[in-house]
Design a protein around this motif. Structure first.
Motif, PDB file in Angstrom:
ATOM      1  N   LEU A  72       0.857  -1.187   0.000  1.00  0.00           N
ATOM      2  CA  LEU A  72       0.000   0.000   0.000  1.00  0.00           C
ATOM      3  C   LEU A  72       0.892   1.236   0.000  1.00  0.00           C
ATOM      4  O   LEU A  72       1.682   1.432   0.932  1.00  0.00           O
ATOM      5  CB  LEU A  72      -0.909   0.008   1.235  1.00  0.00           C
ATOM      6  CG  LEU A  72      -1.740  -1.257   1.473  1.00  0.00           C
ATOM      7  CD1 LEU A  72      -2.532  -1.132   2.765  1.00  0.00           C
ATOM      8  CD2 LEU A  72      -2.676  -1.524   0.297  1.00  0.00           C
ATOM      9  N   ILE A 131       3.268  -1.188   4.106  1.00  0.00           N
ATOM     10  CA  ILE A 131       2.720   0.155   3.890  1.00  0.00           C
ATOM     11  C   ILE A 131       3.884   1.130   3.715  1.00  0.00           C
ATOM     12  O   ILE A 131       4.755   1.213   4.582  1.00  0.00           O
ATOM     13  CB  ILE A 131       1.845   0.594   5.075  1.00  0.00           C
ATOM     14  CG1 ILE A 131       0.671  -0.380   5.258  1.00  0.00           C
ATOM     15  CG2 ILE A 131       1.334   2.013   4.879  1.00  0.00           C
ATOM     16  CD1 ILE A 131      -0.114  -0.154   6.528  1.00  0.00           C
ATOM     17  N   ILE A 266      -9.086  -1.340  -0.142  1.00  0.00           N
ATOM     18  CA  ILE A 266      -8.252  -2.470   0.264  1.00  0.00           C
ATOM     19  C   ILE A 266      -9.091  -3.734   0.407  1.00  0.00           C
ATOM     20  O   ILE A 266      -8.715  -4.810  -0.077  1.00  0.00           O
ATOM     21  CB  ILE A 266      -7.521  -2.161   1.590  1.00  0.00           C
ATOM     22  CG1 ILE A 266      -6.625  -0.929   1.431  1.00  0.00           C
ATOM     23  CG2 ILE A 266      -6.673  -3.354   2.023  1.00  0.00           C
ATOM     24  CD1 ILE A 266      -6.041  -0.419   2.748  1.00  0.00           C
TER      25      ILE A 266
END
Length: 311
Positions: A72, A131, A266
């Motif tokens: 992400l 992330i 997501i």
């Protein structure tokens, strides 16, 4: 509500903001204040809570299955809400299978390598969610806006041409395509905050003592380059958006809506992976039955008496 109906809701939230083909993309076509008709924070909080629970379930299967990994990427101007979005959306995630990487000014060692090197080192392993709070896109954003930074990257002068930004964008697009073909799902989020909202948040940081630590004088300095940054973001999204590695241009003037869209994106993506817990074959089932029998027999035998333990 049935799972299919929930997925329809998530698509309604994410569809207007996903960019899978950069041709003709214009940032001005996206409104930072958009909320898709949602006006009640309470309703949004309930939807987010449901999304967080669902995300936790998907992540558990992702970790157990150990086949896919998820990257992400979060990019934004200062005060757009990256940190708080990550905090709220990932609040139900098992830390064992998720980690956040925040990239600051590169170290001397990092400058001795190609511009992707330090990011490759932090890619998520299979079964995990990685992330990036800022990412390799900084190399075509802040470095592009402040081109004097290139002088510190130790590149041979003949390689620093007028085409360097197009070249880097092509390399990033190819890199992401490579990752997706190796089982890494790439989702990129640009938290699109307006200049007016950023000013409001900066003033809050100045006026509220408990937020003073968030403010840096460099924040004001960077506002001078707002138009340059918007042009750089637009060019980056235009050059790297794809079906395999889409961008989500998420309205960020209302943080509660930002978090909701990110969570929905997501969850929707993980749901499409058809994740499941590892299936147990016949041989494994025999082993499980043997283990169960052994445990039950152990219970019947009971614990040894005190006299036996002393002996």
């Amino acid at each position: 509500m049935p799972r299919k109906e929930i997925l329809k809701e998530t698509r309604r939230l994410t569809e207007p903001f996903v960019v899978t083909n950069g041709k003709g993309f214009r940032l001005k076509d996206f409104d930072p204040r958009e909320t898709r008709g949602l006006i009640e924070k309470g309703e949004a909080a309930q939807l987010l809570e449901r999304g967080v629970r669902w995300l936790a379930e998907e992540q558990d299967m992702l970790y157990a299955q150990d086949r896919w990994s998820v990257l992400l990427v979060f990019q934004a101007m200062d005060a757009a809400g990256k940190d708080s979005t990550i905090k709220h959306v990932m609040s139900g995630i098992n830390p064992q299978g998720c980690y956040v990487s925040s990239f600051k000014v590169p170290s001397k060692e990092e400058l001795e390598h190609d511009f992707l090197w330090r990011y490759v080192k932090r890619l998520p392993e299979r079964g995990c969610i990685g992330i990036f709070n800022r990412s390799y896109y900084e190399e075509v954003l802040v470095v592009r806006v402040h081109q004097d930074i290139l002088a510190h990257q130790m590149l041979p002068p003949e390689l620093v041409s007028e085409r360097i930004w197009d070249e880097r964008l092509t390399e990033i697009a190819n890199f992401e395509d490579y990752l997706t073909r190796q089982g890494t799902v790439v989702l990129k989020f640009f938290l699109h905050v307006s200049k007016e909202e950023q000013k409001k948040r900066f003033l809050e940081r100045l006026d509220q003592p408990d937020k003073n630590w968030k403010f840096s004088p460099s924040d004001i300095h960077e506002r001078q380059y707002w138009d340059d940054y918007m042009a750089a973001f637009e060019e980056a999204i235009r050059a790297t958006a794809s079906k395999r590695a889409p961008w989500f241009v998420v309205p960020a003037d209302n943080k509660w809506f930002t978090r909701l869209v990110v969570a929905a994106a997501i969850v929707e993506t993980l749901e499409r992976l058809d994740l499941h817990y590892p299936r147990v074959d016949a041989q494994k089932k025999v082993g499980l039955a043997t283990a169960r029998t052994a445990l039950l027999q152990e219970k019947k035998q009971g614990a040894p008496s005190a006299r036996t333990r002393k002996a």
